[in-house]
Motif scaffolding. Structure first.
Motif, PDB file in Angstrom:
ATOM      1  N   LYS A 108       0.753  -1.308  -0.014  1.00  0.00           N
ATOM      2  CA  LYS A 108       0.078   0.239   0.166  1.00  0.00           C
ATOM      3  C   LYS A 108       0.813   1.115   0.023  1.00  0.00           C
ATOM      4  O   LYS A 108       0.253   2.228  -0.178  1.00  0.00           O
ATOM      5  CB  LYS A 108      -1.102   0.016   1.237  1.00  0.00           C
ATOM      6  N   ILE A 109       2.148   1.011   0.273  1.00  0.00           N
ATOM      7  CA  ILE A 109       2.976   2.258   0.345  1.00  0.00           C
ATOM      8  C   ILE A 109       3.850   2.747  -1.001  1.00  0.00           C
ATOM      9  O   ILE A 109       4.388   1.560  -1.656  1.00  0.00           O
ATOM     10  CB  ILE A 109       4.120   2.131   1.540  1.00  0.00           C
ATOM     11  N   ASP A 110       3.830   3.954  -1.418  1.00  0.00           N
ATOM     12  CA  ASP A 110       4.471   4.082  -2.715  1.00  0.00           C
ATOM     13  C   ASP A 110       5.860   4.415  -2.160  1.00  0.00           C
ATOM     14  O   ASP A 110       6.222   5.604  -1.868  1.00  0.00           O
ATOM     15  CB  ASP A 110       3.698   5.448  -3.102  1.00  0.00           C
ATOM     16  N   VAL A 111       6.842   3.221  -2.335  1.00  0.00           N
ATOM     17  CA  VAL A 111       7.943   3.505  -2.140  1.00  0.00           C
ATOM     18  C   VAL A 111       9.049   4.606  -2.740  1.00  0.00           C
ATOM     19  O   VAL A 111       9.546   5.246  -1.984  1.00  0.00           O
ATOM     20  CB  VAL A 111       8.863   2.294  -2.063  1.00  0.00           C
ATOM     21  N   GLU A 119      17.663   8.323  -7.635  1.00  0.00           N
ATOM     22  CA  GLU A 119      18.921   7.664  -8.021  1.00  0.00           C
ATOM     23  C   GLU A 119      19.212   6.303  -7.597  1.00  0.00           C
ATOM     24  O   GLU A 119      19.941   5.477  -8.158  1.00  0.00           O
ATOM     25  CB  GLU A 119      20.347   8.495  -7.980  1.00  0.00           C
ATOM     26  N   LEU A 120      18.707   6.186  -6.537  1.00  0.00           N
ATOM     27  CA  LEU A 120      18.842   4.716  -5.740  1.00  0.00           C
ATOM     28  C   LEU A 120      18.311   3.389  -6.811  1.00  0.00           C
ATOM     29  O   LEU A 120      18.517   2.332  -6.559  1.00  0.00           O
ATOM     30  CB  LEU A 120      18.192   4.776  -4.334  1.00  0.00           C
ATOM     31  N   LEU A 121      17.374   3.872  -7.182  1.00  0.00           N
ATOM     32  CA  LEU A 121      16.761   2.897  -8.245  1.00  0.00           C
ATOM     33  C   LEU A 121      17.667   2.337  -9.286  1.00  0.00           C
ATOM     34  O   LEU A 121      17.048   1.457  -9.944  1.00  0.00           O
ATOM     35  CB  LEU A 121      15.514   3.414  -8.796  1.00  0.00           C
ATOM     36  N   ASN A 122      18.760   2.955  -9.503  1.00  0.00           N
ATOM     37  CA  ASN A 122      19.689   2.424 -10.582  1.00  0.00           C
ATOM     38  C   ASN A 122      20.787   2.030 -10.127  1.00  0.00           C
ATOM     39  O   ASN A 122      21.610   1.254 -10.825  1.00  0.00           O
ATOM     40  CB  ASN A 122      20.210   3.789 -11.304  1.00  0.00           C
ATOM     41  N   LYS A 163      19.142  -4.147   2.852  1.00  0.00           N
ATOM     42  CA  LYS A 163      18.869  -5.258   2.392  1.00  0.00           C
ATOM     43  C   LYS A 163      17.199  -5.335   2.051  1.00  0.00           C
ATOM     44  O   LYS A 163      16.764  -5.662   0.953  1.00  0.00           O
ATOM     45  CB  LYS A 163      18.900  -6.262   3.641  1.00  0.00           C
ATOM     46  N   SER A 164      16.489  -4.644   2.820  1.00  0.00           N
ATOM     47  CA  SER A 164      15.052  -4.348   2.569  1.00  0.00           C
ATOM     48  C   SER A 164      14.904  -3.647   1.262  1.00  0.00           C
ATOM     49  O   SER A 164      13.931  -4.094   0.454  1.00  0.00           O
ATOM     50  CB  SER A 164      14.709  -3.669   3.604  1.00  0.00           C
ATOM     51  N   PHE A 165      15.759  -2.764   0.863  1.00  0.00           N
ATOM     52  CA  PHE A 165      15.642  -2.014  -0.205  1.00  0.00           C
ATOM     53  C   PHE A 165      15.885  -2.847  -1.449  1.00  0.00           C
ATOM     54  O   PHE A 165      15.209  -3.004  -2.477  1.00  0.00           O
ATOM     55  CB  PHE A 165      16.681  -0.782  -0.539  1.00  0.00           C
ATOM     56  N   LEU A 169      13.511  -3.854  -4.574  1.00  0.00           N
ATOM     57  CA  LEU A 169      13.832  -3.457  -5.854  1.00  0.00           C
ATOM     58  C   LEU A 169      13.784  -4.556  -6.634  1.00  0.00           C
ATOM     59  O   LEU A 169      13.353  -4.597  -7.894  1.00  0.00           O
ATOM     60  CB  LEU A 169      15.165  -2.797  -5.912  1.00  0.00           C
ATOM     61  N   ALA A 170      14.277  -5.930  -6.262  1.00  0.00           N
ATOM     62  CA  ALA A 170      14.166  -7.249  -7.132  1.00  0.00           C
ATOM     63  C   ALA A 170      13.101  -7.449  -7.542  1.00  0.00           C
ATOM     64  O   ALA A 170      12.957  -7.812  -8.609  1.00  0.00           O
ATOM     65  CB  ALA A 170      14.917  -8.302  -6.348  1.00  0.00           C
TER      66      ALA A 170
END
Length: 245
Positions: A108-111, A119-122, A163-165, A169-170
């Motif tokens: 339900k959360i828009d991370v 930039e962390l998405l890359n 680790k959670s991130f 992301l995976a």
């Protein structure tokens, strides 16, 4: 000349502050850097607040209830405490960095809304994560223009956040090897990666002439010492960079 102080315990923190004061640096110009995390239970109601240092937990909780901060505040919080009120850390100004694990554990959360930077998405490794993450944080630290910095380095909070991130992301972008990166690394291995990259960043960035690092565990302190030795051997630094215990 730049100094990076590696502090083992509370007594070393007090000595660091005392030494800087004796050199003419006013306590009011010091800056403490900590972290805070808000966690929503998987089931049930309520909200847990964790802070390093812990003496800000009640204040953060009250501020969220009163609407001053959002539950998953992504901006760092500049906090003030009365000088001398906290014996172990006689510093009045603190910058707390938000690391909210709960954002990765609910559909339900828009991370993306709560990440400190898109930039962390890359990023595709723990080391790359630390470079981007710290590169986003330290410009805010420099804006405060502190003469001395004491960084309370909660290595477990950093490691758990990373680790959670990566697990999120995976799954979000269907990148299986990122999940393997987390599941195949032990807690000790991940914390070692985080510690190494943290000290490399401080050493290479030349972001401040005097920073002290107080890690949250003794093992992390030992890792910092080993990392410092490796940096001196591999980094080709001259005498402008000193590590002090």
């Amino acid at each position: 000349m730049r100094e990076i102080h590696l502090l083992e315990n509370n007594a070393a923190c007090a000595k660091y502050v005392l030494n800087r004061t004796s050199q003419g640096f006013l306590p009011e110009t010091f800056l403490g850097i900590g972290s805070f995390s808000t966690r929503v239970p998987v089931s049930g109601n309520g909200l847990s607040i964790f802070s390093t240092p812990t003496f800000f937990e009640n204040e953060i909780s009250d501020s969220i209830v009163q609407g001053y901060f959002s539950v998953f505040e992504k901006e760092s919080l500049l906090m003030q405490v009365a000088m001398g009120e906290i014996a172990n850390f006689p510093i009045s100004r603190w910058l707390l960095i938000g690391q909210h694990l709960s954002i990765f554990h609910s559909s339900k959360i828009d991370v993306k809304r709560y990440l400190p930077t898109d930039e962390l998405l890359n990023v595709r490794s723990a080391e790359e994560f630390m470079q981007v993450y710290l590169g986003n944080i330290f410009p805010h630290i420099q804006e405060i223009r502190a003469q001395s910095i004491l960084f309370l380095f909660d290595v477990k909070m950093f490691s758990d956040y990373i680790k959670s991130f990566f697990l999120w992301l995976a799954e979000q972008f269907n990148i299986p090897f990122l999940k393997d990166l987390v599941t195949e690394s032990s807690e000790i291995e991940m914390q070692k990666k985080v510690t190494d990259e943290f000290l490399w960043y401080l050493s290479e960035s030349a972001i401040h002439p005097c920073i002290a690092v107080y890690p949250s565990s003794y093992n992390c302190y030992l890792n910092l010492i080993q990392s410092a030795r490796n940096i001196r051997k591999q980094g080709n630094y001259s005498d402008e960079l000193f590590f002090k215990l």
